[in-house]
Scaffold this motif. Structure first.
Motif, short mmCIF file in Angstrom:
data_model
loop_
_atom_site.label_atom_id
_atom_site.label_comp_id
_atom_site.label_asym_id
_atom_site.label_seq_id
_atom_site.Cartn_x
_atom_site.Cartn_y
_atom_site.Cartn_z
N GLN A 1 -2.91 13.29 -11.83
CA GLN A 1 -1.62 12.80 -11.38
C GLN A 1 -1.66 11.33 -10.98
O GLN A 1 -0.66 10.62 -11.11
N GLU A 2 -2.79 10.88 -10.51
CA GLU A 2 -2.90 9.54 -9.96
C GLU A 2 -4.33 9.04 -10.16
O GLU A 2 -5.29 9.78 -9.96
N LEU A 3 -4.48 7.79 -10.59
CA LEU A 3 -5.81 7.24 -10.77
C LEU A 3 -6.55 7.14 -9.44
O LEU A 3 -5.94 6.99 -8.38
N GLY A 4 -7.86 7.21 -9.50
CA GLY A 4 -8.67 7.13 -8.29
C GLY A 4 -8.43 5.86 -7.50
O GLY A 4 -8.45 5.88 -6.27
N LEU A 5 -8.17 4.75 -8.20
CA LEU A 5 -7.88 3.50 -7.51
C LEU A 5 -6.75 3.68 -6.52
O LEU A 5 -6.84 3.29 -5.36
N ASP A 6 -5.66 4.30 -6.98
CA ASP A 6 -4.49 4.48 -6.12
C ASP A 6 -4.83 5.36 -4.92
O ASP A 6 -4.50 5.04 -3.78
N ARG A 7 -5.48 6.49 -5.18
CA ARG A 7 -5.77 7.43 -4.10
C ARG A 7 -6.73 6.85 -3.07
O ARG A 7 -6.56 7.03 -1.87
N VAL A 8 -7.75 6.15 -3.55
CA VAL A 8 -8.73 5.58 -2.64
C VAL A 8 -8.10 4.49 -1.78
O VAL A 8 -8.32 4.42 -0.57
N ILE A 9 -7.29 3.63 -2.40
CA ILE A 9 -6.63 2.56 -1.64
C ILE A 9 -5.70 3.15 -0.59
O ILE A 9 -5.71 2.74 0.58
N HIS A 10 -4.88 4.09 -0.98
CA HIS A 10 -3.92 4.67 -0.04
C HIS A 10 -4.64 5.36 1.12
O HIS A 10 -4.23 5.26 2.28
N THR A 11 -5.70 6.08 0.80
CA THR A 11 -6.47 6.75 1.84
C THR A 11 -7.13 5.74 2.76
O THR A 11 -7.17 5.91 3.98
N SER A 12 -7.65 4.66 2.18
CA SER A 12 -8.29 3.62 2.97
C SER A 12 -7.30 2.99 3.94
O SER A 12 -7.61 2.74 5.10
N TYR A 13 -6.09 2.74 3.47
CA TYR A 13 -5.06 2.16 4.34
C TYR A 13 -4.78 3.08 5.52
O TYR A 13 -4.62 2.63 6.65
N GLY A 14 -4.69 4.38 5.22
CA GLY A 14 -4.42 5.33 6.30
C GLY A 14 -5.52 5.34 7.34
O GLY A 14 -5.27 5.38 8.54
N MET A 15 -6.79 5.30 6.87
CA MET A 15 -7.91 5.30 7.80
C MET A 15 -7.92 4.06 8.68
O MET A 15 -8.26 4.11 9.85
N LEU A 16 -7.56 2.92 8.09
CA LEU A 16 -7.62 1.65 8.81
C LEU A 16 -6.39 1.41 9.66
O LEU A 16 -6.32 0.41 10.38
N GLY A 17 -5.41 2.31 9.60
CA GLY A 17 -4.22 2.13 10.41
C GLY A 17 -3.38 0.95 9.96
O GLY A 17 -2.84 0.21 10.80
N LEU A 18 -3.25 0.76 8.64
CA LEU A 18 -2.51 -0.37 8.10
C LEU A 18 -1.15 0.06 7.57
O LEU A 18 -0.93 1.22 7.22
N CYS A 19 -0.24 -0.88 7.51
CA CYS A 19 1.06 -0.65 6.87
C CYS A 19 1.45 -1.91 6.11
O CYS A 19 0.85 -2.97 6.30
N SER A 20 2.44 -1.79 5.25
CA SER A 20 2.91 -2.91 4.45
C SER A 20 4.36 -3.21 4.77
O SER A 20 5.18 -2.30 4.91
N PHE A 21 4.67 -4.49 4.90
CA PHE A 21 6.07 -4.91 4.92
C PHE A 21 6.27 -5.89 3.78
O PHE A 21 5.30 -6.38 3.18
#
Length: 375
Positions: free
Chosen positions: A274-294
């Protein structure tokens, strides 16, 4: 005079850096290639020295794509992340432990991606004699813990030395507070807890940034599997804070990442990905680091910016440019979903969905932010 963000020269932000680490023949360079769409050789001759491969990649974000289609800007800029593959680890982890050079290199990263081998390969057998993901993960974990224990002991000894030599009252109080903190870290490590499991305040964590503590860093564990998908929770036990465990079909993901987009889509459908590993790893990494995007939007540029969760409008202004923070007047804010539903900024303003916010406004993930400032 009031100004908006349009046309303001932006300042460079530090790019999130993730260190990819694993035992020899774990598949970490294959994972690196999958994440970066690269073609770094996955087998290299031993050189006797630590080698690194680094690539900066865009953070995939469908919201940026949608905003770009709406505003048709001259430039579309995604958030960025850096991956560093630490090659040549035969000289370190898994044989002699963490060497000083290796430790110094990986300590500069913001987070870790630990690649754990979960596949059999008779041509490249596991250097420890058998495929045992839990054993390999425990080995890496223990090396990080040991390195931090040594760091804590050395710092306590150094503080004692400075106190013994005599320090001014203010400096003495600071050193004593620091010693209490490092005693807590040492006790936690001796109890088998990685430092990210301890109850540390943001002030304490920020104060520890210069010490390169390895078990304090957010960690993504990637179980590198063969052609068959696997539930990593059935293979690995690793329950810690700021930690995630995922499985990745490394070789397949690498091959997909190197295909043209239309061919990749066809193969993804065939393999049920459903989703390339790049996408999943990046999104998971953001969650772990407590980051958000504006986002900032306009005819010149649609851009994603990275902030810590809980950051203010003033922090967002500073991320764009220090001048915006220095002369901050207010922020015009509208949520991504509202903007998309209404069809644009004009319609959002017309129905009163663009809110005027002050310096202390807490920026939400997906906010579109325009800064008003005066210098």
């Amino acid at each position: 005079r009031w100004h908006s963000v349009t046309g303001v020269q932006t300042c460079a932000l530090p790019i999130l850096r993730l260190g990819i680490i694993g035992l020899p023949l774990s598949g970490k360079t294959t994972v690196f290639n999958a994440l970066t769409r690269g073609d770094t050789p996955t087998t290299t001759a031993a050189t006797g020295k630590l080698e690194t491969h680094t690539a900066i990649v865009d953070v995939p974000d469908a919201r940026v794509d949608r905003l770009s289609a709406m505003f048709k800007p001259r430039k579309t800029i995604y958030a960025k992340v850096t991956y560093t593959d630490f090659a040549g680890l035969e000289q370190g982890i898994g044989k002699t432990g963490l060497t000083g050079q290796l430790r110094n290199q990986i300590a500069t990263t913001d987070a870790f991606v630990l690649v754990i081998r979960g596949f059999e390969n008779s041509i490249s057998p596991h250097p420890l004699g058998s495929v045992n993901p839990q054993r390999d993960l425990d080995l890496l974990h223990s090396e990080f813990m040991l390195a931090d224990l040594v760091t804590a002991e050395n710092r306590i000894a150094r503080i004692d030395e400075m106190l013994h030599k005599g320090a001014r009252s203010e400096e003495r109080a600071r050193l004593q507070d620091e010693r209490v903190l490092f005693e807590r870290l040492h006790a936690g490590l001796e109890a088998g807890l990685p430092l990210r499991d301890l109850e540390l305040t943001s002030v304490e964590t920020d104060g520890l940034a210069g010490f390169g503590l390895l078990s304090l860093k957010p960690t993504l564990v990637l179980l590198s599997t063969g052609e068959d998908a696997c539930d990593p929770d059935t293979v690995l036990q690793y329950q810690h804070r700021q930690t995630a465990v995922m499985a990745l079909q490394g070789k397949l993901e690498m091959e997909l990442a190197q295909l043209p987009p239309d061919e990749a889509t066809m193969f993804m459908e065939e393999f049920g990905i459903q989703e390339l590993g790049l996408d999943r790893v990046i999104h998971t990494s953001y969650g772990m680091l407590g980051l958000c995007s504006f986002f900032t939007v306009g005819e010149d540029e649609v851009r994603a910016w990275t902030l810590r969760q809980g950051s203010t409008a003033l922090d967002a202004a500073a991320a764009i440019h220090t001048d915006l923070a220095r002369g901050f007047i207010r922020a015009e804010v509208v949520g991504y979903e509202e903007l998309i539903a209404l069809g644009g900024m004009v319609a959002a303003r017309k129905v009163g969905k663009v809110q005027l916010e002050g310096k202390e406004y807490l920026v939400r993930d997906g906010d579109i932010v325009h800064i008003r400032f005066s210098l």
